[in-house]
Design an enzyme around this catalytic site. Structure first.
Site, PDB file in Angstrom:
ATOM      1  N   HIS A 134      -6.890   2.098   1.978  1.00 15.06           N
ATOM      2  CA  HIS A 134      -6.305   2.765   3.149  1.00 15.06           C
ATOM      3  C   HIS A 134      -7.109   4.047   3.417  1.00 15.06           C
ATOM      4  CE1 HIS A 134      -2.639   3.358   5.762  1.00 15.06           C
ATOM      5  NE2 HIS A 134      -3.364   4.446   5.973  1.00 15.06           N
ATOM      6  N   PHE A 146     -28.383   4.554  -9.813  1.00 11.71           N
ATOM      7  CA  PHE A 146     -27.679   5.054 -10.982  1.00 11.71           C
ATOM      8  C   PHE A 146     -28.232   6.426 -11.359  1.00 11.71           C
ATOM      9  CE2 PHE A 146     -26.764   0.593 -11.148  1.00 11.71           C
ATOM     10  CZ  PHE A 146     -25.502   0.523 -11.695  1.00 11.71           C
ATOM     11  N   ASN A 198      -0.322  15.266  -3.664  1.00 10.49           N
ATOM     12  CA  ASN A 198      -0.764  14.189  -4.551  1.00 10.49           C
ATOM     13  C   ASN A 198       0.257  13.983  -5.676  1.00 10.49           C
ATOM     14  OD1 ASN A 198      -2.273  12.529  -6.386  1.00 10.49           O
ATOM     15  ND2 ASN A 198      -4.172  13.310  -5.498  1.00 10.49           N
ATOM     16  N   CYS A 255     -12.486   5.219  -5.552  1.00 11.13           N
ATOM     17  CA  CYS A 255     -11.350   5.227  -4.645  1.00 11.13           C
ATOM     18  C   CYS A 255     -10.467   4.041  -5.002  1.00 11.13           C
ATOM     19  CB  CYS A 255     -11.848   5.120  -3.215  1.00 11.13           C
ATOM     20  SG  CYS A 255     -10.502   5.117  -2.042  1.00 11.13           S
ATOM     21  N   SER A 256      -9.174   4.320  -5.242  1.00 14.63           N
ATOM     22  CA  SER A 256      -8.315   3.257  -5.748  1.00 14.63           C
ATOM     23  C   SER A 256      -7.473   2.611  -4.648  1.00 14.63           C
ATOM     24  CB  SER A 256      -7.417   3.804  -6.864  1.00 14.63           C
ATOM     25  OG  SER A 256      -6.898   5.060  -6.499  1.00 14.63           O
ATOM     26  N   HIS A 304      -8.280   7.441   3.666  1.00 10.84           N
ATOM     27  CA  HIS A 304      -7.670   8.717   3.308  1.00 10.84           C
ATOM     28  C   HIS A 304      -8.672   9.623   2.624  1.00 10.84           C
ATOM     29  CE1 HIS A 304      -7.534   6.726  -0.605  1.00 10.84           C
ATOM     30  NE2 HIS A 304      -7.282   7.903  -1.166  1.00 10.84           N
ATOM     31  N   HIS A 315     -18.184  22.113   2.704  1.00  9.60           N
ATOM     32  CA  HIS A 315     -18.401  23.381   2.009  1.00  9.60           C
ATOM     33  C   HIS A 315     -18.285  24.493   3.040  1.00  9.60           C
ATOM     34  CE1 HIS A 315     -20.554  22.061  -1.976  1.00  9.60           C
ATOM     35  NE2 HIS A 315     -19.244  21.944  -2.025  1.00  9.60           N
ATOM     36  N   CYS A 366       0.839  -1.201   0.000  1.00  4.80           N
ATOM     37  CA  CYS A 366       0.000   0.000   0.000  1.00  4.80           C
ATOM     38  C   CYS A 366       0.871   1.248   0.000  1.00  4.80           C
ATOM     39  CB  CYS A 366      -0.906  -0.013   1.233  1.00  4.80           C
ATOM     40  SG  CYS A 366      -1.691   1.587   1.536  1.00  4.80           S
TER      41      CYS A 366
HETATM   42  O1  LIG Z   1     -35.585   2.840 -15.805  1.00  3.64           O
HETATM   43  P1  LIG Z   1     -34.526   1.823 -15.539  1.00  3.64           P
HETATM   44  O2  LIG Z   1     -33.768   1.410 -16.772  1.00  3.64           O
HETATM   45  O3  LIG Z   1     -35.012   0.658 -14.749  1.00  3.64           O
HETATM   46  O4  LIG Z   1     -33.483   2.561 -14.574  1.00  3.64           O
HETATM   47  C1  LIG Z   1     -32.358   3.299 -14.973  1.00  3.64           C
HETATM   48  O5  LIG Z   1     -32.710   4.523 -15.619  1.00  3.64           O
HETATM   49  C2  LIG Z   1     -33.431   5.485 -14.849  1.00  3.64           C
HETATM   50  C3  LIG Z   1     -33.588   6.754 -15.647  1.00  3.64           C
HETATM   51  O6  LIG Z   1     -32.363   7.339 -15.995  1.00  3.64           O
HETATM   52  C4  LIG Z   1     -32.724   5.744 -13.504  1.00  3.64           C
HETATM   53  O7  LIG Z   1     -33.571   6.522 -12.692  1.00  3.64           O
HETATM   54  C5  LIG Z   1     -32.355   4.461 -12.774  1.00  3.64           C
HETATM   55  O8  LIG Z   1     -31.585   4.772 -11.634  1.00  3.64           O
HETATM   56  C6  LIG Z   1     -31.562   3.556 -13.715  1.00  3.64           C
HETATM   57  O9  LIG Z   1     -31.233   2.349 -13.073  1.00  3.64           O
HETATM   58  O1  LIG Z   2      -7.677  11.072  -6.957  1.00  2.00           O
HETATM   59  P1  LIG Z   2      -8.056   9.629  -7.130  1.00  2.00           P
HETATM   60  O2  LIG Z   2      -8.505   8.986  -5.837  1.00  2.00           O
HETATM   61  O3  LIG Z   2      -6.987   8.849  -7.826  1.00  2.00           O
HETATM   62  O4  LIG Z   2      -9.308   9.654  -8.122  1.00  2.00           O
HETATM   63  C1  LIG Z   2     -10.652   9.710  -7.751  1.00  2.00           C
HETATM   64  O5  LIG Z   2     -11.009  10.987  -7.202  1.00  2.00           O
HETATM   65  C2  LIG Z   2     -10.893  12.104  -8.079  1.00  2.00           C
HETATM   66  C3  LIG Z   2     -11.432  13.334  -7.367  1.00  2.00           C
HETATM   67  O6  LIG Z   2     -12.801  13.221  -7.029  1.00  2.00           O
HETATM   68  C4  LIG Z   2     -11.593  11.870  -9.410  1.00  2.00           C
HETATM   69  O7  LIG Z   2     -11.254  12.908 -10.310  1.00  2.00           O
HETATM   70  C5  LIG Z   2     -11.217  10.531 -10.037  1.00  2.00           C
HETATM   71  O8  LIG Z   2     -12.008  10.299 -11.173  1.00  2.00           O
HETATM   72  C6  LIG Z   2     -11.445   9.425  -9.014  1.00  2.00           C
HETATM   73  O9  LIG Z   2     -11.070   8.175  -9.542  1.00  2.00           O
END
Ligand SMILES: O=P(O)(O)O[C@H]1O[C@H](CO)[C@@H](O)[C@H](O)[C@H]1O
Ligand SMILES: O=P(O)(O)O[C@H]1O[C@H](CO)[C@@H](O)[C@H](O)[C@H]1O
Lengths: 350, 350
Positions: B166, B314, B77, B162-163, B168, B283, B52
C-alpha cells in the site's frame, strides 16, 4: 518517570572508530514481520562442482584454467573494479566536482579446494593457511609502489551479493585510503595523539573487564559485539596486543586468530542452523611507507540476519537518510551468541 | 599512456554533502551476473484489500480502525522505533562508551486510499496533497519542544524492506540530528560561512549549465544524478530557489515539486518496466529554533536496481569496509533516465 534501561528504551550510541552515532530501539524486535523473506542457501553442494569457476582445475570464463590447488588459491579478479593502468589526467580543481583517477589490483582468494566447505567447517590449521595467504598478499601487494592500502574481505551468502558459494574472499588493493579506512585512521590517530595508547587496546581492556559484550576469547584475541554495533549480530575480532597489521603477528597469534575466526563463524552458523551470511574484513595499517602507531589490527563481521535464517535487517530509508538503527541491544546479541554451542550444528548431527 | 575518460577508467569522486569519496568503476557493468535475483512485485493488486492494515476503514493489529480517508492519511506508527517518554538517565561520560537516551515520534503516512496506486501512477494534484501533508507534519511535529528534526522518507518495494505494498511513507521526528543530517548540515554550513551562498544553489547552477547530469526540470526544481551519486540510478530533486524547508515553499513551488516527484518516479518505473523500488527522503533544516541559512531543501532517491528489474547493486564487503562503489558512471545513468519516456509504461498500454 522511569529509569533508563538500555535493553528497553530508545537511545543513541557513539562509534568512536567512525565518529558517528547509531540509534538503538531494543523494544522494537517485538514487531511482527510481513516483509521480504530471503531464500535459504542450498545445503547439499558436492565437494567439486564442474560448473564452478573457482573449483580446482576448472576453466574460468576468460579461458584461464585454475591450478590444481590444495590449500588456498589466489588469482587476479577477472572483473576487477580497479585497474593497474596509469592514465593521463588534468585536474580541473573545481570544489563541487572533484574527481581523481584511482589505480589498484583486485584479487580473489579461494579458501579451500572443497566447493562445499565454508570457514566455520574448516579445520583451524586450514584457516591458518588462509591467514598466512592474507599476510603474503598484504606484503606482495603493499610492496608495489602505487598501492597504499590493502582491503581484505569476504562476502558470504547470496544475500550479501556473493555470486558463487565456493568459499572465497577478495582483496582490493589501491592507491588511496578508502573512505571508511580513512575515517577510522583519523579517529585512531586523534586518540593516540592525545593518550599515547591505542583506542582499541583501551576499549578492549574495558570490554574484557566487564565481559558483557564479549562473545569468546583466547590468549591473543577476543570477539566482542561492539558497544556501537550497527548490524544485529555484528562482531569484531580485536587483538589483545597492540600491533598495526597482519605481518606483525607471531606464529601463536596467527593460530589464535584462526581459532577466533572459526569460533565466531561456528556460533553464527549455530544461531539459526544455517550457513550464516555476512560481509567481513580486516582493518589494519596502510602500506604507505609511513609509520602508523595509531593502528590496531581488527576484523569486522557485518551479518544482515535479524530474526531468522530468512529475515534480515533492512538498512533503508531512515538508516540511509538519518542514521543506522538496530532493533535489539548489543548486550542482548552478545549474550545470545555467547551462549550458543561452540561445535558446528552439522558436526553434532553426525 | 591513455587519456583519462570518466566513462571508462576507475576513479573516485567527492561528495561535498557528506565529505566522503566514492569509487566509480564504469567498465565493470560488463561482468556477467550469477548472483541473487530479486522477486518481482505482484502487479495485480486490488484497489482495496481487506487484509491490508493501511487501507481505509480496515482495523490494524492493535485494534485501531483506520479512518475512511480519501486523500492522504497520517497516524502514529504502531511499532515506533522512537518513543515520546522522557526517562531518567545519569550520564557516565566514558569516552569509549557514550550513550544517550533519545526521544521521538514515528508516523506512517498513506499516500492514497487506493491500495494499488504508487506515486508515479498518482495525479500531480494528489501528490501535491501528499506534499501539503508533509508540510503540515513538519510544522506540527517540529513545534513540539523535544523535536529538533523531522525525517520524511519512503521505503518502496520489498527489496527496500517495505512490508506493505500500500503506497505509504514514514516520518521519524526526534530530539537529535541524525548522523547523515548532521554531516550534511556541517558541510552546508562550512560552505555557507565561506562563500555566503548555498552549496546546492551553486552546484545546481553549474549542473544546469552543463546539462550532462540533469534528468528533468521545471521552473522551480531540477532532478539530477549527483556528480557523486552512489546508487546506480540515484537522483536528487533540488529547488532552484535557495530555501531551507518545506514550509518556505510557495503554492507554485509545491505544484512544481509534486510534478518533479511524478516525473522522476515515472522514469524509474519505465527503466525496467516494473514498479521501481527505492528509498527516498527529504533533507531540510532542523526544527531546533535556530536560524539555518545554510540549508537548501532537497530530496534524495536511493534506488538499488542496477541491471534489470531483478538484479540490484549489492553494497557489501568492499563498500561496507572500504567505500561505496558504483559500476556505471553518473553521466551514463543520467543519459539513460533522461531519454526514457515521460509517460508511465502502464498508461501507454491502455
Ligand atoms: O566481486 P563480486 O563478488 O562479483 O561482487 C560483490 O562484491 C563486490 C565487492 O564488495 C560488490 O561491489 C558487488 O556489488 C557484489 O556483488
Ligand atoms: O518501518 P518498517 O517499514 O516496518 O521497516 C522498514 O523501515 C525502517 C526504517 O527505514 C527500517 O528500520 C526497517 O528495517 C525496515 O524494514
Amino acid at each position: 518517570m522511569q529509569h533508563f534501561n538500555h535493553n528497553e528504551h530508545p537511545h543513541r550510541r557513539y562509534n568512536p572508530l567512525l565518529d558517528e552515532w547509531i540509534l538503538v530501539s531494543p523494544h522494537r524486535a517485538k514487531r511482527p514481520w510481513q516483509g521480504q523473506n530471503e531464500t535459504l542457501p542450498e545445503d547439499n553442494r558436492p565437494e567439486h562442482d564442474e560448473t564452478c569457476y573457482l573449483c580446482a582445475g576448472n576453466v574460468r570464463a576468460n579461458g584461464i584454467k585454475n591450478e590444481d590447488y590444495t590449500n588456498s588459491y589466489v588469482f587476479e579478479n577477472d572483473f576487477s573494479a580497479l585497474l593497474k593502468d596509469d592514465v593521463l589526467y588534468e585536474s580541473k580543481n573545481k570544489s563541487l566536482f572533484q574527481l581523481k583517477p584511482e589505480r589498484g589490483i583486485n584479487k580473489v582468494i579461494c579458501f579451500s579446494p572443497k566447493h562445499n566447505l565454508t570457514l566455520p567447517e574448516m579445520e583451524v590449521s586450514d584457516i591458518e593457511k588462509v591467514v598466512q595467504t592474507w599476510a603474503e598478499q598484504y606484503i606482495e601487494l603493499g610492496n608495489q609502489d602505487f598501492i597504499n592500502y590493502v582491503q581484505i574481505f569476504e562476502n558470504k551468502g547470496s544475500v550479501m551479493g556473493c555470486s558463487n558459494p565456493h568459499p572465497h574472499g577478495q582483496i582490493w588493493a589501491q592507491s588511496s585510503l578508502p573512505t571508511q579506512v580513512e575515517k577510522t585512521q583519523k579517529n585512531l590517530r586523534a586518540y593516540y595523539d592525545k593518550n599515547k595508547t591505542s583506542l582499541l587496546k583501551d576499549y578492549l581492556d574495558q570490554e574484557l573487564k566487564s565481559g558483557e559484550r564479549v562473545v569468546v576469547e583466547n590468549n591473543h584475541f577476543a570477539v566482542v559485539v561492539p558497544f556501537w554495533a550497527t548490524w544485529p549480530y555484528e562482531t569484531m575480532i580485536i587483538s589483545k596486543r597492540h600491533f598495526g597489521s597482519i605481518i606483525a603477528m607471531t606464529a601463536a597469534e596467527t593460530t589464535a586468530f584462526a581459532e577466533m575466526i572459526k569460533a565466531i563463524t561456528v556460533k553464527y552458523d549455530n544461531l539459526f542452523n544455517t550457513s550464516f551470511p555476512y560481509s567481513s574484513g580486516i582493518h589494519q595499517a596502510p602500506t604507505d611507507r609511513v609509520s602508523h602507531p595509531e593502528w590496531h589490527f581488527h576484523m569486522h563481521f557485518y551479518p544482515p540476519l535479524l530474526r531468522s535464517a530468512t529475515v534480515k535487517k533492512f538498512m533503508v530509508g531512515y538508516e540511509m537518510l538519518g542514521e543506522a538503527q538496530r532493533d535489539i541491544s548489543p548486550e542482548q546479541s552478545a549474550k545470545i551468541l555467547r551462549e550458543l554451542p561452540n561445535v558446528h550444528y552439522k558436526t553434532k548431527n553426525q
